[in-house]
Design a protein around this motif. Structure first.
Motif, PDB file in Angstrom:
ATOM      1  N   VAL A 183      43.611  46.039  27.804  1.00  0.00           N
ATOM      2  CA  VAL A 183      43.183  45.794  29.189  1.00  0.00           C
ATOM      3  C   VAL A 183      42.622  44.374  29.281  1.00  0.00           C
ATOM      4  CG1 VAL A 183      42.749  48.222  29.737  1.00  0.00           C
ATOM      5  CG2 VAL A 183      40.916  46.834  28.733  1.00  0.00           C
ATOM      6  N   PRO A 184      42.801  43.706  30.431  1.00  0.00           N
ATOM      7  CA  PRO A 184      42.414  42.294  30.523  1.00  0.00           C
ATOM      8  C   PRO A 184      41.034  42.079  31.132  1.00  0.00           C
ATOM      9  CG  PRO A 184      43.734  42.889  32.428  1.00  0.00           C
ATOM     10  CD  PRO A 184      43.557  44.153  31.617  1.00  0.00           C
ATOM     11  N   THR A 185      40.350  41.043  30.641  1.00  0.00           N
ATOM     12  CA  THR A 185      39.139  40.581  31.317  1.00  0.00           C
ATOM     13  C   THR A 185      39.358  39.207  31.941  1.00  0.00           C
ATOM     14  OG1 THR A 185      38.294  39.664  29.243  1.00  0.00           O
ATOM     15  CG2 THR A 185      37.570  41.871  29.846  1.00  0.00           C
ATOM     16  N   TYR A 186      40.572  38.690  31.832  1.00  0.00           N
ATOM     17  CA  TYR A 186      40.916  37.430  32.498  1.00  0.00           C
ATOM     18  C   TYR A 186      41.596  37.758  33.821  1.00  0.00           C
ATOM     19  CZ  TYR A 186      45.583  38.649  30.957  1.00  0.00           C
ATOM     20  OH  TYR A 186      46.756  39.331  30.761  1.00  0.00           O
ATOM     21  N   ARG A 187      41.687  36.799  34.716  1.00  0.00           N
ATOM     22  CA  ARG A 187      42.419  36.975  35.959  1.00  0.00           C
ATOM     23  C   ARG A 187      43.622  36.043  35.943  1.00  0.00           C
ATOM     24  NH1 ARG A 187      39.962  39.777  40.077  1.00  0.00           N
ATOM     25  NH2 ARG A 187      42.076  39.801  40.886  1.00  0.00           N
ATOM     26  N   PRO A 188      44.821  36.589  35.799  1.00  0.00           N
ATOM     27  CA  PRO A 188      46.018  35.739  35.771  1.00  0.00           C
ATOM     28  C   PRO A 188      46.138  34.906  37.041  1.00  0.00           C
ATOM     29  CG  PRO A 188      46.532  37.989  35.115  1.00  0.00           C
ATOM     30  CD  PRO A 188      45.139  38.011  35.645  1.00  0.00           C
ATOM     31  N   LEU A 189      46.593  33.672  36.892  1.00  0.00           N
ATOM     32  CA  LEU A 189      46.695  32.768  38.033  1.00  0.00           C
ATOM     33  C   LEU A 189      47.628  33.302  39.108  1.00  0.00           C
ATOM     34  CD1 LEU A 189      46.839  29.308  36.215  1.00  0.00           C
ATOM     35  CD2 LEU A 189      44.907  30.312  37.437  1.00  0.00           C
ATOM     36  N   MET A 190      48.697  33.970  38.682  1.00  0.00           N
ATOM     37  CA  MET A 190      49.709  34.424  39.638  1.00  0.00           C
ATOM     38  C   MET A 190      49.600  35.914  39.940  1.00  0.00           C
ATOM     39  SD  MET A 190      51.154  31.603  40.296  1.00  0.00           S
ATOM     40  CE  MET A 190      52.558  32.177  41.272  1.00  0.00           C
ATOM     41  N   ASP A 191      48.499  36.547  39.546  1.00  0.00           N
ATOM     42  CA  ASP A 191      48.374  37.991  39.742  1.00  0.00           C
ATOM     43  C   ASP A 191      46.984  38.305  40.284  1.00  0.00           C
ATOM     44  OD1 ASP A 191      48.429  40.715  39.691  1.00  0.00           O
ATOM     45  OD2 ASP A 191      49.226  40.890  37.669  1.00  0.00           O
ATOM     46  N   TRP A 192      46.892  38.483  41.579  1.00  0.00           N
ATOM     47  CA  TRP A 192      45.603  38.704  42.228  1.00  0.00           C
ATOM     48  C   TRP A 192      45.179  40.174  42.206  1.00  0.00           C
ATOM     49  CZ3 TRP A 192      50.179  37.207  44.408  1.00  0.00           C
ATOM     50  CH2 TRP A 192      50.836  38.145  45.201  1.00  0.00           C
ATOM     51  N   ALA A 193      46.059  41.072  41.761  1.00  0.00           N
ATOM     52  CA  ALA A 193      45.755  42.497  41.842  1.00  0.00           C
ATOM     53  C   ALA A 193      45.266  43.078  40.514  1.00  0.00           C
ATOM     54  CB  ALA A 193      46.998  43.273  42.306  1.00  0.00           C
ATOM     55  N   ALA A 223      40.132  39.279  26.394  1.00  0.00           N
ATOM     56  CA  ALA A 223      39.720  39.009  25.020  1.00  0.00           C
ATOM     57  C   ALA A 223      38.256  38.589  25.060  1.00  0.00           C
ATOM     58  CB  ALA A 223      40.578  37.894  24.431  1.00  0.00           C
ATOM     59  N   ASP A 224      37.624  38.385  23.883  1.00  0.00           N
ATOM     60  CA  ASP A 224      36.186  38.072  23.898  1.00  0.00           C
ATOM     61  C   ASP A 224      35.904  36.736  24.571  1.00  0.00           C
ATOM     62  OD1 ASP A 224      36.876  36.224  21.769  1.00  0.00           O
ATOM     63  OD2 ASP A 224      34.839  36.418  21.006  1.00  0.00           O
ATOM     64  N   TRP A 225      36.855  35.796  24.521  1.00  0.00           N
ATOM     65  CA  TRP A 225      36.605  34.470  25.090  1.00  0.00           C
ATOM     66  C   TRP A 225      36.753  34.442  26.613  1.00  0.00           C
ATOM     67  CZ3 TRP A 225      40.674  35.623  21.797  1.00  0.00           C
ATOM     68  CH2 TRP A 225      41.963  35.576  22.326  1.00  0.00           C
ATOM     69  N   THR A 226      37.210  35.537  27.212  1.00  0.00           N
ATOM     70  CA  THR A 226      37.284  35.591  28.676  1.00  0.00           C
ATOM     71  C   THR A 226      36.367  36.668  29.248  1.00  0.00           C
ATOM     72  OG1 THR A 226      39.176  37.136  28.613  1.00  0.00           O
ATOM     73  CG2 THR A 226      39.678  34.781  28.682  1.00  0.00           C
ATOM     74  N   ASP A 238      32.720  37.969  30.191  1.00  0.00           N
ATOM     75  CA  ASP A 238      31.329  37.580  30.405  1.00  0.00           C
ATOM     76  C   ASP A 238      30.465  38.829  30.564  1.00  0.00           C
ATOM     77  OD1 ASP A 238      31.739  38.486  33.014  1.00  0.00           O
ATOM     78  OD2 ASP A 238      31.990  36.467  33.836  1.00  0.00           O
ATOM     79  N   SER A 239      29.180  38.619  30.799  1.00  0.00           N
ATOM     80  CA  SER A 239      28.256  39.758  30.877  1.00  0.00           C
ATOM     81  C   SER A 239      28.608  40.708  32.015  1.00  0.00           C
ATOM     82  CB  SER A 239      26.824  39.249  31.043  1.00  0.00           C
ATOM     83  OG  SER A 239      26.698  38.453  32.216  1.00  0.00           O
ATOM     84  N   ALA A 240      29.109  40.165  33.141  1.00  0.00           N
ATOM     85  CA  ALA A 240      29.512  41.028  34.250  1.00  0.00           C
ATOM     86  C   ALA A 240      30.710  41.886  33.869  1.00  0.00           C
ATOM     87  CB  ALA A 240      29.830  40.176  35.486  1.00  0.00           C
ATOM     88  N   ASP A 241      31.651  41.319  33.111  1.00  0.00           N
ATOM     89  CA  ASP A 241      32.801  42.089  32.646  1.00  0.00           C
ATOM     90  C   ASP A 241      32.357  43.225  31.728  1.00  0.00           C
ATOM     91  OD1 ASP A 241      34.892  40.597  33.898  1.00  0.00           O
ATOM     92  OD2 ASP A 241      34.679  39.041  32.379  1.00  0.00           O
ATOM     93  N   TRP A 242      31.432  42.926  30.829  1.00  0.00           N
ATOM     94  CA  TRP A 242      30.968  43.978  29.923  1.00  0.00           C
ATOM     95  C   TRP A 242      30.268  45.091  30.703  1.00  0.00           C
ATOM     96  CZ3 TRP A 242      33.191  44.675  25.664  1.00  0.00           C
ATOM     97  CH2 TRP A 242      33.574  43.628  24.830  1.00  0.00           C
ATOM     98  N   GLN A 243      29.529  44.727  31.742  1.00  0.00           N
ATOM     99  CA  GLN A 243      28.886  45.760  32.553  1.00  0.00           C
ATOM    100  C   GLN A 243      29.939  46.631  33.249  1.00  0.00           C
ATOM    101  OE1 GLN A 243      28.567  46.405  36.044  1.00  0.00           O
ATOM    102  NE2 GLN A 243      27.187  48.099  35.559  1.00  0.00           N
ATOM    103  N   ARG A 244      30.995  45.993  33.762  1.00  0.00           N
ATOM    104  CA  ARG A 244      32.074  46.753  34.408  1.00  0.00           C
ATOM    105  C   ARG A 244      32.756  47.674  33.400  1.00  0.00           C
ATOM    106  NH1 ARG A 244      33.276  41.339  36.234  1.00  0.00           N
ATOM    107  NH2 ARG A 244      32.401  40.997  38.300  1.00  0.00           N
ATOM    108  N   TYR A 245      32.956  47.168  32.215  1.00  0.00           N
ATOM    109  CA  TYR A 245      33.574  47.971  31.157  1.00  0.00           C
ATOM    110  C   TYR A 245      32.721  49.204  30.852  1.00  0.00           C
ATOM    111  CZ  TYR A 245      34.170  49.118  26.157  1.00  0.00           C
ATOM    112  OH  TYR A 245      34.296  49.764  24.952  1.00  0.00           O
ATOM    113  N   ARG A 246      31.417  48.999  30.680  1.00  0.00           N
ATOM    114  CA  ARG A 246      30.554  50.136  30.375  1.00  0.00           C
ATOM    115  C   ARG A 246      30.544  51.144  31.516  1.00  0.00           C
ATOM    116  NH1 ARG A 246      27.466  45.829  28.323  1.00  0.00           N
ATOM    117  NH2 ARG A 246      26.138  45.765  30.175  1.00  0.00           N
ATOM    118  N   ALA A 247      30.490  50.634  32.748  1.00  0.00           N
ATOM    119  CA  ALA A 247      30.414  51.535  33.904  1.00  0.00           C
ATOM    120  C   ALA A 247      31.703  52.307  34.133  1.00  0.00           C
ATOM    121  CB  ALA A 247      30.069  50.730  35.159  1.00  0.00           C
TER     122      ALA A 247
END
Length: 348
Positions: free
Chosen positions: A281-291, A322-325, A327-336
């Motif tokens: 699962v991704p924590t980055y936002r692809p440039l051409m994929d807003w969904a 990946a870990d380099w993309t 951030d703390s908000a992503d980890w919170q979303r993951y946990r929730a």
């Protein structure tokens, strides 16, 4: 002239009907996926999860505080396996020692600050196909040097070898031979073999059609999707299979969620009793994929688990890319959105 005009009008009429029919089908797909998406998942996530980690962890020095923070992050988020990028392989199957000069310190730090977390050596390269690429796995000498390199990383203390060769096609016997030999090595050492692969085919029979019709672009000839038989062959050789389910390129969150759900259900049905599965699962936002985003991907994975008749025999979870993309908000979303309530680390 009159007949010609009549034929033109008829052709335009048929074209209009076809366009309207196609538009109707598209609307039904969008509407159906939206309705499907409204049902919240009942399945919760698991405590078996992976993380792809950047090369700097093995290649550069870090302070004890940085190692301590890494360990806390892994424990808090129930990460059981970390694929620390340690390559890539050179063309001859080696990795220069300068690239992993701090690997031993990293492994010692993970043992201190996150005992039980498996630090695996993430190794791969662009696989040579039809003379295009970097590492030629069809060459037995190259495969032997890859195995010799694997031994170096296992001697350093890594808990396993994580391969990410791309592209790998479902007729790649050399790759399966490499997995057979690597499995002999890792099991003799009491370690793991894991592999990252593309998401499976939608229709296995389409692979030869792709191969015949799609011209080569760069290093890729046609979509390198594993068939059901090839996925089973991988599962019979690897202790863990990570599906790179991300990079969806679909226009709505419901369609993206449907993508993750379908691949989760199908993959766990196929190999969930044979090997540990991580759905990427991704924590980055692809440039051409807003969904595509992390919460939608996690919801889709859970909906895929809901569709199963029973849980898989082997452990399963998600792989964070990946870990380099992240951030703390992503980890919170993951946990929730993923970790089970009541987990030792949930919410802390």
């Amino acid at each position: 002239m009159h007949d010609h005009c009549r034929m033109m009008r008829r052709a335009l009429r048929w074209t209009g009907w076809a366009a309207a029919y196609l538009a109707g089908l598209v609307a039904l797909v969008f509407a159906g996926s939206w309705v499907w998406w409204q049902q919240p998942p009942s399945a919760r996530g698991t405590g078996t999860n992976a993380l792809w980690a950047r090369h700097q962890w093995v290649g550069e020095p870090h302070t004890e505080a940085e190692y301590r923070d890494l360990g806390a992050l892994l424990k808090r988020n129930r990460i059981t396996d970390v694929f620390f990028h340690a390559g890539p392989f050179e063309a001859d199957g080696t990795v220069p020692p300068a690239k992993y000069r701090n690997a031993a310190k990293l492994i010692e730090a993970v043992r201190r600050h996150a005992p039980g977390v498996r630090a695996q050596a993430y190794l791969g390269q662009i696989r040579t196909v039809d003379g295009v690429g970097v590492t030629d796995l069809d060459d037995p000498a190259v495969r032997e040097r890859v195995l010799a390199t694997d031994k170096i990383f296992l001697d350093l203390g890594f808990a396993g070898i994580h391969y990410d060769f791309e592209p790998v096609y479902p007729d790649d016997r050399a790759y399966l031979t490499l997995l057979d030999r690597t499995r002999e090595l890792t099991r003799a050492r009491g370690r793991l073999l894991s592999v990252a692969v593309e998401q499976p085919t939608l229709v296995d029979a389409a692979q030869p059609v792709y191969k015949a019709l799609i011209p080569r672009t760069g290093t890729v000839h046609y979509p390198p999707r594993p068939t059901e038989d090839f996925l089973r062959a991988l599962a019979d050789r690897a202790d863990q299979v990570a599906i790179m389910t991300y990079d969806v390129s679909l226009p709505t969150r419901s369609l993206v969620g449907l993508h993750f759900a379908a691949h989760t259900e199908r993959t766990l049905r196929l190999i969930g009793d044979r090997t540990t599965v991580f759905m990427g699962v991704p924590t980055y936002r692809p440039l051409m994929d807003w969904a595509e985003d992390l919460p939608g991907a996690l919801r889709g994975v859970r909906r895929g688990v809901d569709a199963l008749d029973r849980p898989p025999v082997r452990p399963y979870g998600v792989g964070i890319y990946a870990d380099w993309t992240t951030d703390s908000a992503d980890w919170q979303r993951y946990r929730a959105n993923w970790l089970p309530p009541g987990s030792d680390y949930f919410g802390r």
